[in-house]
Write a protein that holds these residues in place. Structure first.
Motif, PDB file in Angstrom:
ATOM      1  N   SER A   1       0.840  -1.187   0.000  1.00  0.00           N
ATOM      2  CA  SER A   1       0.000   0.000   0.000  1.00  0.00           C
ATOM      3  C   SER A   1       0.882   1.247   0.000  1.00  0.00           C
ATOM      4  CB  SER A   1      -0.918  -0.007   1.228  1.00  0.00           C
ATOM      5  OG  SER A   1      -1.734   1.138   1.240  1.00  0.00           O
TER       6      SER A   1
ATOM      7  N   GLU B   1       1.188   5.644  -0.512  1.00  0.00           N
ATOM      8  CA  GLU B   1       0.532   6.948  -0.521  1.00  0.00           C
ATOM      9  C   GLU B   1       0.843   7.651  -1.839  1.00  0.00           C
ATOM     10  OE1 GLU B   1       1.346   9.358   2.823  1.00  0.00           O
ATOM     11  OE2 GLU B   1       0.988   7.775   4.299  1.00  0.00           O
TER      12      GLU B   1
ATOM     13  N   ARG C   1      -9.746  10.726  -8.421  1.00  0.00           N
ATOM     14  CA  ARG C   1     -10.434   9.446  -8.540  1.00  0.00           C
ATOM     15  C   ARG C   1     -11.197   9.445  -9.858  1.00  0.00           C
ATOM     16  NH1 ARG C   1     -11.197   8.721  -2.673  1.00  0.00           N
ATOM     17  NH2 ARG C   1     -10.416   6.627  -2.199  1.00  0.00           N
TER      18      ARG C   1
ATOM     19  N   ASP D   1      -8.145   1.348  -8.113  1.00  0.00           N
ATOM     20  CA  ASP D   1      -8.340   1.925  -6.781  1.00  0.00           C
ATOM     21  C   ASP D   1      -8.527   0.776  -5.788  1.00  0.00           C
ATOM     22  OD1 ASP D   1      -9.003   3.295  -4.511  1.00  0.00           O
ATOM     23  OD2 ASP D   1     -10.452   4.620  -5.488  1.00  0.00           O
ATOM     24  N   PRO D   2      -7.584   0.572  -4.858  1.00  0.00           N
ATOM     25  CA  PRO D   2      -7.702  -0.562  -3.934  1.00  0.00           C
ATOM     26  C   PRO D   2      -8.780  -0.379  -2.876  1.00  0.00           C
ATOM     27  CG  PRO D   2      -5.822   0.785  -3.322  1.00  0.00           C
ATOM     28  CD  PRO D   2      -6.373   1.371  -4.596  1.00  0.00           C
ATOM     29  N   ASP D   3      -9.205   0.862  -2.640  1.00  0.00           N
ATOM     30  CA  ASP D   3     -10.174   1.121  -1.581  1.00  0.00           C
ATOM     31  C   ASP D   3     -11.102   2.236  -2.023  1.00  0.00           C
ATOM     32  OD1 ASP D   3     -11.515   1.022   0.824  1.00  0.00           O
ATOM     33  OD2 ASP D   3     -10.115   2.392   1.828  1.00  0.00           O
ATOM     34  N   PRO D   4     -11.990   1.948  -2.992  1.00  0.00           N
ATOM     35  CA  PRO D   4     -12.850   3.022  -3.504  1.00  0.00           C
ATOM     36  C   PRO D   4     -13.828   3.491  -2.441  1.00  0.00           C
ATOM     37  CG  PRO D   4     -13.539   0.899  -4.387  1.00  0.00           C
ATOM     38  CD  PRO D   4     -12.248   0.667  -3.649  1.00  0.00           C
ATOM     39  N   VAL D   5     -13.839   4.806  -2.213  1.00  0.00           N
ATOM     40  CA  VAL D   5     -14.772   5.428  -1.276  1.00  0.00           C
ATOM     41  C   VAL D   5     -15.305   6.685  -1.928  1.00  0.00           C
ATOM     42  CG1 VAL D   5     -13.643   4.506   0.773  1.00  0.00           C
ATOM     43  CG2 VAL D   5     -12.902   6.711  -0.151  1.00  0.00           C
TER      44      VAL D   5
ATOM     45  N   ARG E   1      -1.891   0.306  -4.656  1.00  0.00           N
ATOM     46  CA  ARG E   1      -1.062  -0.851  -4.327  1.00  0.00           C
ATOM     47  C   ARG E   1      -0.095  -1.114  -5.478  1.00  0.00           C
ATOM     48  NH1 ARG E   1      -1.787  -3.871  -0.160  1.00  0.00           N
ATOM     49  NH2 ARG E   1      -0.813  -5.678  -1.171  1.00  0.00           N
TER      50      ARG E   1
ATOM     51  N   LEU F   1      -4.967   9.760  -1.109  1.00  0.00           N
ATOM     52  CA  LEU F   1      -5.328   8.544  -1.831  1.00  0.00           C
ATOM     53  C   LEU F   1      -4.200   7.521  -1.740  1.00  0.00           C
ATOM     54  CD1 LEU F   1      -6.964  10.076  -5.020  1.00  0.00           C
ATOM     55  CD2 LEU F   1      -8.041   9.447  -2.855  1.00  0.00           C
ATOM     56  N   HIS F   2      -4.559   6.265  -1.945  1.00  0.00           N
ATOM     57  CA  HIS F   2      -3.594   5.172  -1.882  1.00  0.00           C
ATOM     58  C   HIS F   2      -3.733   4.278  -3.104  1.00  0.00           C
ATOM     59  CE1 HIS F   2      -3.733   6.460   2.325  1.00  0.00           C
ATOM     60  NE2 HIS F   2      -2.560   5.847   2.504  1.00  0.00           N
TER      61      HIS F   2
END
Length: 436
Positions: free
Chosen positions: A224, A226, A293, A383-387, A260, A257-258
């Motif tokens: 992960s 940054e 995003r 996007d590993p963690d879409p929010v 991988r 945002l992050h």
């Protein structure tokens, strides 16, 4: 006498039982319906038809009159067989020659393109199949020949690219020897030698990097990361180039945002894009790096579907790229402007490396460009963690004096709403952070 009678009676009983069993078996066979003899398809030997059905490659069996008796499904799909006969004239001649002398023949040939079908290179082999048939087997070698051609071009290009700085170093060393009594000339030629040696070192390193990327299809141990740190380090690595040209790099978009992946590879990819933007822009210009995003297709996305992505866009107001060159800029050693590339120390491998890094991370790279207006390259990563955007802190606001020009995805077409900000220029009021 009594014992003899008993023995005779036992023997008669055995014979009678055996005769009864035999009669029963004969009666059973007579009552059973006669088995139908298997009739081979087109007079083919038994089992040949089943084998052809199971083959994935193209296989065709022809009778004495060149009529196709049986063919695999691939033969029809590739256009080898149509209307019950072979389409290619060279293949028909091979079959006839094999039928005349019974000799096995093998050639490599190219099949022409058809409706919805590209040209193909195949290895064709014909052999007799019984007294009346000929078997034709085709092995598709299109991809292997393409890979061989790419390797040959790569070796030729590497040889040419290495020859240029090596030859320059040789000439400059001779010039230093001839000017041994002139300190000013020695310093001049030594400076040129240093510049050529740096170029040679960079070329060799990029060749090594590209070879490693091609050998590894994916990142083996992603972590992960940054995005802010990736952008900061990439911008820092081109700081000297920006200072020499009197230009500045502007970072815009979202923070926090992050992604991988491999840190060094992603920094290298973004650094290559920013360096190209500076090199192909006028001096004292501005290059914008925007993080947003978005949604779009990446590696493994089914057709017609889009997934959440992290988009890192690099926009410039430089010379731009013509439509004729857009589809080739990611080729190894391809240069739109060879003279400018030599003056900036470019190797022609930077964008190819970016493309492979994006692919190894399950993403892709897109480009919009117009001559005289500039270019926008977008590195798109899953996007590993879409929010939702809630809670994502924007960067500090700073005005962008450049007038906005709408840009599209990897072509000259306007951007689609589904594509998010990928391939678009920042709007004048986008949150910016200026990093000199």
């Amino acid at each position: 006498m009594g014992e003899a009678s008993v023995s005779i009676a036992a023997a008669v009983g055995v014979l009678t039982g055996a005769a009864g069993v035999l009669a029963f078996r004969v009666s059973e066979r007579l009552q059973r319906p006669p088995a139908r003899p298997s009739t081979p398809v087109g007079g083919l030997p038994p089992g040949v038809s089943d084998v052809l059905v199971a083959l994935r490659s193209s296989a065709v069996v022809l009778a004495a009159d060149d009529v196709v008796v049986k063919a695999s499904a691939a033969s029809y799909a590739t256009g080898v067989v149509s209307g019950g006969e072979l389409v290619d004239a060279q293949l028909r001649e091979m079959v006839r020659a094999c039928r005349r002398d019974g000799r096995v023949r093998e050639i490599e040939t190219e099949l022409g393109a058809g409706l919805g079908r590209a040209p193909a290179v195949v290895l064709a082999r014909v052999t007799p199949l019984g007294p009346h048939h000929v078997l034709l087997l085709l092995e598709d070698r299109t991809e292997s020949r393409r890979v061989e051609a790419v390797r040959r071009d790569f070796v030729a290009n590497v040889s040419h690219e290495l020859k240029t700085p090596v030859g320059a170093l040789s000439l400059l060393s001779e010039a230093v020897e001839d000017a041994a009594d002139d300190p000013e000339a020695v310093r001049h030629f030594a400076s040129r030698m240093r510049r050529e040696s740096i170029r040679l070192t960079a070329l060799v390193q990029e060749i090594i990097d590209l070879s490693r990327l091609q050998a590894a299809e994916t990142v083996l141990q992603p972590e992960s990361l940054e995005v802010d740190q990736i952008v900061a380090e990439a911008v820092d690595r081109v700081g000297s180039v920006a200072h020499q040209r009197g230009s500045e790099v502007v970072v815009a978009g979202r923070r926090g945002l992050h992604v991988r992946g491999d840190r060094e590879l992603l920094v290298t990819a973004l650094r290559n894009l920013v360096h190209n933007a500076l090199a192909y822009s006028p001096e004292r210009s501005r290059v914008v790096v925007e993080v947003q995003r978005g949604t779009g297709r990446v590696v493994g996305t089914p057709p017609g579907q889009q997934v959440p992505t992290i988009d890192l866009s690099v926009a410039d107001r430089g010379v731009g790229i013509s439509q004729a060159d857009l589809h080739r800029i990611f080729e190894r050693f391809y240069r739109v402007d060879a003279a400018r590339s030599r003056s900036t120390g470019g190797t022609g491998l930077g964008l190819s490396i970016v493309k492979h890094i994006a692919g190894n991370h399950g993403g892709d790279v897109r480009v919009w460009s117009a001559e005289g207006e500039g270019s926008t390259f977008t590195l798109r990563l899953p996007d590993p963690d879409p929010v939702t955007d809630a809670g994502v802190r924007p960067l500090a606001t700073a005005p962008d004096p450049a007038s906005p020009t709408p840009a599209g995805p990897a072509s000259s077409s306007p951007p689609s709403a589904a594509g998010g900000t990928a391939g678009r220029r920042p709007a004048p009021n986008s949150p910016l952070e200026v990093r000199p």
